[in-house]
Motif scaffolding. Structure first.
Motif, PDB file in Angstrom:
ATOM      1  N   ALA A 256       0.828  -1.210   0.000  1.00  0.00           N
ATOM      2  CA  ALA A 256       0.000   0.000   0.000  1.00  0.00           C
ATOM      3  C   ALA A 256       0.856   1.252   0.000  1.00  0.00           C
ATOM      4  CB  ALA A 256      -0.932  -0.018   1.208  1.00  0.00           C
ATOM      5  N   ASN A 257       1.884   1.283   0.839  1.00  0.00           N
ATOM      6  CA  ASN A 257       2.734   2.471   0.898  1.00  0.00           C
ATOM      7  C   ASN A 257       3.547   2.638  -0.382  1.00  0.00           C
ATOM      8  OD1 ASN A 257       3.981   3.739   4.055  1.00  0.00           O
ATOM      9  ND2 ASN A 257       3.687   4.818   2.121  1.00  0.00           N
ATOM     10  N   GLY A 258       3.952   1.536  -0.984  1.00  0.00           N
ATOM     11  CA  GLY A 258       4.673   1.619  -2.248  1.00  0.00           C
ATOM     12  C   GLY A 258       3.839   2.242  -3.356  1.00  0.00           C
ATOM     13  N   TRP A 259       2.572   1.831  -3.445  1.00  0.00           N
ATOM     14  CA  TRP A 259       1.689   2.403  -4.464  1.00  0.00           C
ATOM     15  C   TRP A 259       1.366   3.862  -4.170  1.00  0.00           C
ATOM     16  CZ3 TRP A 259       0.851   0.888  -9.175  1.00  0.00           C
ATOM     17  CH2 TRP A 259       1.001  -0.462  -9.516  1.00  0.00           C
ATOM     18  N   VAL A 260       1.295   4.228  -2.882  1.00  0.00           N
ATOM     19  CA  VAL A 260       1.094   5.642  -2.533  1.00  0.00           C
ATOM     20  C   VAL A 260       2.289   6.471  -3.003  1.00  0.00           C
ATOM     21  CG1 VAL A 260       1.030   7.249  -0.575  1.00  0.00           C
ATOM     22  CG2 VAL A 260      -0.479   5.263  -0.617  1.00  0.00           C
ATOM     23  N   PHE A 261       3.495   5.957  -2.792  1.00  0.00           N
ATOM     24  CA  PHE A 261       4.685   6.666  -3.254  1.00  0.00           C
ATOM     25  C   PHE A 261       4.668   6.856  -4.775  1.00  0.00           C
ATOM     26  CE2 PHE A 261       7.444   5.196   0.565  1.00  0.00           C
ATOM     27  CZ  PHE A 261       6.904   6.222   1.323  1.00  0.00           C
ATOM     28  N   LEU A 262       4.224   5.839  -5.488  1.00  0.00           N
ATOM     29  CA  LEU A 262       4.214   5.934  -6.954  1.00  0.00           C
ATOM     30  C   LEU A 262       3.158   6.910  -7.455  1.00  0.00           C
ATOM     31  CD1 LEU A 262       4.729   2.300  -8.330  1.00  0.00           C
ATOM     32  CD2 LEU A 262       6.377   4.166  -8.205  1.00  0.00           C
ATOM     33  N   MET A 263       1.939   6.764  -6.957  1.00  0.00           N
ATOM     34  CA  MET A 263       0.810   7.510  -7.521  1.00  0.00           C
ATOM     35  C   MET A 263       0.719   8.939  -6.978  1.00  0.00           C
ATOM     36  SD  MET A 263      -0.144   5.217  -9.515  1.00  0.00           S
ATOM     37  CE  MET A 263      -1.520   6.102 -10.219  1.00  0.00           C
ATOM     38  N   MET A 264       1.101   9.159  -5.735  1.00  0.00           N
ATOM     39  CA  MET A 264       0.938  10.474  -5.130  1.00  0.00           C
ATOM     40  C   MET A 264       2.148  11.382  -5.303  1.00  0.00           C
ATOM     41  SD  MET A 264      -2.095  10.314  -4.025  1.00  0.00           S
ATOM     42  CE  MET A 264      -3.338   9.089  -3.600  1.00  0.00           C
ATOM     43  N   TYR A 265       3.320  10.806  -5.540  1.00  0.00           N
ATOM     44  CA  TYR A 265       4.516  11.649  -5.645  1.00  0.00           C
ATOM     45  C   TYR A 265       5.288  11.414  -6.945  1.00  0.00           C
ATOM     46  CZ  TYR A 265       9.110  13.644  -4.691  1.00  0.00           C
ATOM     47  OH  TYR A 265      10.277  14.363  -4.781  1.00  0.00           O
ATOM     48  N   THR A 266       5.652  10.166  -7.218  1.00  0.00           N
ATOM     49  CA  THR A 266       6.534   9.906  -8.357  1.00  0.00           C
ATOM     50  C   THR A 266       5.891  10.284  -9.683  1.00  0.00           C
ATOM     51  OG1 THR A 266       7.515   8.065  -7.123  1.00  0.00           O
ATOM     52  CG2 THR A 266       7.936   8.158  -9.488  1.00  0.00           C
ATOM     53  N   LEU A 267       4.689   9.804  -9.927  1.00  0.00           N
ATOM     54  CA  LEU A 267       4.022  10.087 -11.195  1.00  0.00           C
ATOM     55  C   LEU A 267       3.767  11.577 -11.412  1.00  0.00           C
ATOM     56  CD1 LEU A 267       2.790   8.926 -13.759  1.00  0.00           C
ATOM     57  CD2 LEU A 267       0.650   8.574 -12.517  1.00  0.00           C
ATOM     58  N   PRO A 268       3.212  12.327 -10.433  1.00  0.00           N
ATOM     59  CA  PRO A 268       3.035  13.776 -10.666  1.00  0.00           C
ATOM     60  C   PRO A 268       4.349  14.523 -10.859  1.00  0.00           C
ATOM     61  CG  PRO A 268       1.678  13.032  -8.830  1.00  0.00           C
ATOM     62  CD  PRO A 268       2.596  11.911  -9.167  1.00  0.00           C
ATOM     63  N   GLU A 269       5.385  14.136 -10.127  1.00  0.00           N
ATOM     64  CA  GLU A 269       6.657  14.835 -10.267  1.00  0.00           C
ATOM     65  C   GLU A 269       7.275  14.606 -11.634  1.00  0.00           C
ATOM     66  OE1 GLU A 269       8.416  17.001  -8.293  1.00  0.00           O
ATOM     67  OE2 GLU A 269       6.547  17.115  -7.177  1.00  0.00           O
ATOM     68  N   ILE A 270       7.119  13.415 -12.187  1.00  0.00           N
ATOM     69  CA  ILE A 270       7.623  13.155 -13.535  1.00  0.00           C
ATOM     70  C   ILE A 270       6.863  13.993 -14.554  1.00  0.00           C
ATOM     71  CG2 ILE A 270       7.816  11.393 -15.334  1.00  0.00           C
ATOM     72  CD1 ILE A 270       8.416   9.358 -13.184  1.00  0.00           C
ATOM     73  N   CYS A 271       5.559  14.142 -14.353  1.00  0.00           N
ATOM     74  CA  CYS A 271       4.752  14.948 -15.276  1.00  0.00           C
ATOM     75  C   CYS A 271       5.155  16.416 -15.239  1.00  0.00           C
ATOM     76  CB  CYS A 271       3.265  14.804 -14.942  1.00  0.00           C
ATOM     77  SG  CYS A 271       2.607  13.145 -15.189  1.00  0.00           S
ATOM     78  N   PHE A 272       5.521  16.925 -14.066  1.00  0.00           N
ATOM     79  CA  PHE A 272       5.896  18.338 -13.941  1.00  0.00           C
ATOM     80  C   PHE A 272       7.369  18.573 -14.253  1.00  0.00           C
ATOM     81  CE2 PHE A 272       2.134  18.643 -11.033  1.00  0.00           C
ATOM     82  CZ  PHE A 272       1.452  19.578 -11.785  1.00  0.00           C
ATOM     83  N   LEU A 273       8.117  17.495 -14.504  1.00  0.00           N
ATOM     84  CA  LEU A 273       9.558  17.638 -14.689  1.00  0.00           C
ATOM     85  C   LEU A 273       9.904  18.388 -15.965  1.00  0.00           C
ATOM     86  CD1 LEU A 273      12.029  16.752 -13.040  1.00  0.00           C
ATOM     87  CD2 LEU A 273      12.190  14.728 -14.502  1.00  0.00           C
ATOM     88  N   THR A 274       9.095  18.252 -16.996  1.00  0.00           N
ATOM     89  CA  THR A 274       9.390  18.857 -18.297  1.00  0.00           C
ATOM     90  C   THR A 274       8.569  20.108 -18.575  1.00  0.00           C
ATOM     91  OG1 THR A 274       7.777  17.348 -19.316  1.00  0.00           O
ATOM     92  CG2 THR A 274      10.084  16.660 -19.311  1.00  0.00           C
ATOM     93  N   ILE A 275       7.898  20.662 -17.568  1.00  0.00           N
ATOM     94  CA  ILE A 275       7.140  21.897 -17.784  1.00  0.00           C
ATOM     95  C   ILE A 275       8.106  23.018 -18.137  1.00  0.00           C
ATOM     96  CG2 ILE A 275       5.778  23.668 -16.601  1.00  0.00           C
ATOM     97  CD1 ILE A 275       4.293  21.541 -15.171  1.00  0.00           C
ATOM     98  N   PRO A 276       7.804  23.820 -19.149  1.00  0.00           N
ATOM     99  CA  PRO A 276       8.729  24.884 -19.569  1.00  0.00           C
ATOM    100  C   PRO A 276       8.991  25.887 -18.453  1.00  0.00           C
ATOM    101  CG  PRO A 276       7.013  24.541 -21.222  1.00  0.00           C
ATOM    102  CD  PRO A 276       6.614  23.741 -20.025  1.00  0.00           C
ATOM    103  N   HIS A 277      10.081  26.581 -18.631  1.00  0.00           N
ATOM    104  CA  HIS A 277      10.511  27.602 -17.673  1.00  0.00           C
ATOM    105  C   HIS A 277       9.475  28.713 -17.572  1.00  0.00           C
ATOM    106  CE1 HIS A 277      13.558  30.210 -15.688  1.00  0.00           C
ATOM    107  NE2 HIS A 277      12.903  31.166 -16.295  1.00  0.00           N
ATOM    108  N   GLN A 278       9.095  29.065 -16.368  1.00  0.00           N
ATOM    109  CA  GLN A 278       8.164  30.163 -16.117  1.00  0.00           C
ATOM    110  C   GLN A 278       8.897  31.251 -15.346  1.00  0.00           C
ATOM    111  OE1 GLN A 278       5.114  30.214 -17.357  1.00  0.00           O
ATOM    112  NE2 GLN A 278       5.224  28.148 -18.200  1.00  0.00           N
ATOM    113  N   SER A 279       8.837  32.474 -15.848  1.00  0.00           N
ATOM    114  CA  SER A 279       9.592  33.564 -15.223  1.00  0.00           C
ATOM    115  C   SER A 279       9.114  33.845 -13.801  1.00  0.00           C
ATOM    116  CB  SER A 279       9.483  34.824 -16.079  1.00  0.00           C
ATOM    117  OG  SER A 279       8.128  35.202 -16.241  1.00  0.00           O
ATOM    118  N   GLU A 280       7.810  33.670 -13.554  1.00  0.00           N
ATOM    119  CA  GLU A 280       7.307  33.959 -12.213  1.00  0.00           C
ATOM    120  C   GLU A 280       7.699  32.900 -11.198  1.00  0.00           C
ATOM    121  OE1 GLU A 280       3.986  31.973 -14.621  1.00  0.00           O
ATOM    122  OE2 GLU A 280       5.452  33.581 -14.886  1.00  0.00           O
ATOM    123  N   ASP A 281       8.300  31.793 -11.651  1.00  0.00           N
ATOM    124  CA  ASP A 281       8.729  30.750 -10.727  1.00  0.00           C
ATOM    125  C   ASP A 281      10.074  31.057 -10.084  1.00  0.00           C
ATOM    126  OD1 ASP A 281       6.490  29.551 -11.631  1.00  0.00           O
ATOM    127  OD2 ASP A 281       7.485  27.985 -12.786  1.00  0.00           O
TER     128      ASP A 281
END
Length: 361
Positions: A256-281
C-alpha cells in the motif's frame, strides 16, 4: 510447517518456507505477490520515463532535485521487492532482512521527501535553493542513521545474544520491530510538518510540488498508524496462526505504501519535470531584472541631453543654486545633470560657452 507434510495445492516439491508464494488456499500470498510484482514493473517503467524526462529538463532548480528523486524511486522499488521477504515465512535469513531493510528503505524515501520539501520552502519564499550536493548529503545522512540503528540491533541482539528472530516470542519480536522504527516514524511526522510550510510564500508554482509531498505523507501516516495499531493492540484470532496474521499485515503495509509513493509523488513529479521555464517561478531572476531596469533608468536620467547641434557637455550643478560653472576638463564632476533640466535662464549662456569652447579647439 513441517517438511514431512505434503505440499499444499498449487505447490510442488519446494521448501516449506515458500508455500505462501504458491498455496492457493492461502490466497493472501498470491494476491500480495501479484500486487508487489505489478508495483515492481510500474516502478521500472516510471524509472525509464524519469530518465527520459530528466534529459529533457532545462530548469536548473528541477535538475538539482533529480538525484534525490532517483534515490526515492530506487527506495520505492526496494519496498515492493521487500514484500516477498514477508510472504516467505519467517526464518533466520528473512528475519534479518525484515528488521534491517524495512526501516532503511522507508528512511531513504522519507529523507528524500524531507530534503525536497526543505528546498521547496526556500523556492516558494524567494530564497536561494539548496545545492545538489547539499541535498544529497542530507538525504544520505538521514538514511544512514536508521541503517546504523538496525545494524546495531542485529549485532547486539542476534549475533552476540544468539537469538533467532524466528524463535523469538511473537509479542517481543513485534515490539522490537516497532522500536527499531521509532526514528523512521519521527522522520515521517517531521517531513509532514515541513511539507505544510511549502504552502507559505508568494511563488505559487512551487507549492504544487509541496502538495504532492504533503498528500503522500498524509496517506503514509494513515497506513503506518493502521498497521502498527493492529500489530500491537489487536490480538491474533484463535483460528489463525500467528505467521498468517503478522506476515500479511506487514506485506499489505509495504504494498500500500509503495503504491502511494508511486501515484501520489513519483508520477506527478515526472509529469511536472518537463514543464517549460516560467519567469514567475524564479524570484531571483525577477529581482535581478527589476534591479537592472532601475539601474538603467537612473543611468538614463544622468546622461547628457544633446543640444541643437548634436553636441553633449557635462555641467556641474552650481553649489549655491544662483549661477553655473563650466566643467573643468581635468576634474571629474561628482554629479552631472542633463542640460534640459537646467533653468531656462541659463540655457543660452551655456550654449554660448560651449560654442566658444569648440571654436577655441
Amino acid at each position: 510447517m513441517a517438511s514431512s507434510m505434503a505440499p499444499p495445492p498449487g505447490c510442488g516439491n519446494i521448501d516449506p518456507d515458500y508455500y505462501f508464494l504458491c498455496d492457493v488456499c492461502a490466497a493472501w500470498g498470491i494476491g500480495l505477490e501479484t500486487l508487489a510484482a505489478a508495483g515492481v514493473l510500474a516502478t521500472l517503467i516510471l524509472l525509464l520515463a524519469f530518465f527520459v524526462c530528466s534529459c529533457m529538463t532545462k530548469d536548473k532548480n528541477k535538475k538539482n532535485v533529480i538525484p534525490i528523486q532517483f534515490l526515492f524511486i530506487l527506495g520505492t522499488l526496494g519496498i515492493f521487492s521487500l514484500t516477498f521477504a514477508f510472504i516467505i515465512q519467517l526464518n533466520k535469513k528473512t528475519g534479518l532482512i525484515r528488521f534491517i531493510s524495512f526501516g532503511a528503505l522507508f528512511a531513504l524515501c522519507f529523507s528524500c521527501l524531507l530534503t525536497h520539501a526543505s528546498n521547496l520552502i526556500k523556492l516558494a519564499r524567494g530564497k536561494p535553493p539548496l545545492s545538489k550536493l547539499s541535498m544529497l548529503i542530507r538525504t544520505v545522512g538521514l538514511t544512514f542513521i536508521q541503517i546504523i540503528i538496525a545494524v546495531k540491533y542485529a549485532i547486539l541482539t542476534v549475533e552476540r545474544g544468539g537469538i533467532d528472530l524466528a524463535n523469538m516470542g511473537r509479542e517481543q519480536r513485534n515490539k522490537d520491530f516497532v522500536m527499531l522504527l521509532i526514528y523512521v516514524i519521527a522522520l515521517m511526522f517531521f517531513t509532514f510538518i515541513i511539507s505544510m510550510f511549502t504552502s507559505c510564500g508568494p511563488y505559487k508554482s512551487w507549492k504544487r510540488h509541496g502538495m504532492h509531498i504533503c498528500i503522500t505523507l498524509l496517506f503514509s501516516i494513515a497506513i503506518w498508524s493502521s498497521w502498527i495499531s493492529m500489530l500491537l493492540l489487536s490480538g491474533v484470532p484463535s483460528d489463525v496462526d500467528q505467521s498468517q496474521w503478522d506476515d500479511p499485515l506487514f506485506s499489505v503495509a509495504l504494498v500500500a505504501n509503495g503504491w502511494v509513493f508511486l501515484m501520489m509523488y513519483t508520477l506527478p513529479e515526472i509529469c511536472f519535470l518537463t514543464i517549460p521555464h516560467q519567469s514567475e517561478d524564479y524570484p531571483s531572476e525577477g529581482i535581478l531584472w527589476k534591479s537592472t531596469a532601475r539601474q538603467q533608468s537612473v543611468e538614463a536620467g544622468s546622461t547628457h541631453a544633446p543640444d541643437k547641434e548634436g553636441a553633449e557637455d557635462d555641467v556641474l550643478f552650481p553649489p549655491n543654486g544662483t549661477g553655473f560653472q563650466p566643467k573643468n576638463p581635468e576634474t571629474k564632476p561628482n554629479f552631472s545633470i542633463p542640460r534640459a533640466m537646467l533653468h531656462p535662464a541659463y540655457r543660452q549662456e551655456i550654449m554660448v560657452h560651449c560654442e566658444a569652447k569648440r571654436q577655441a579647439k
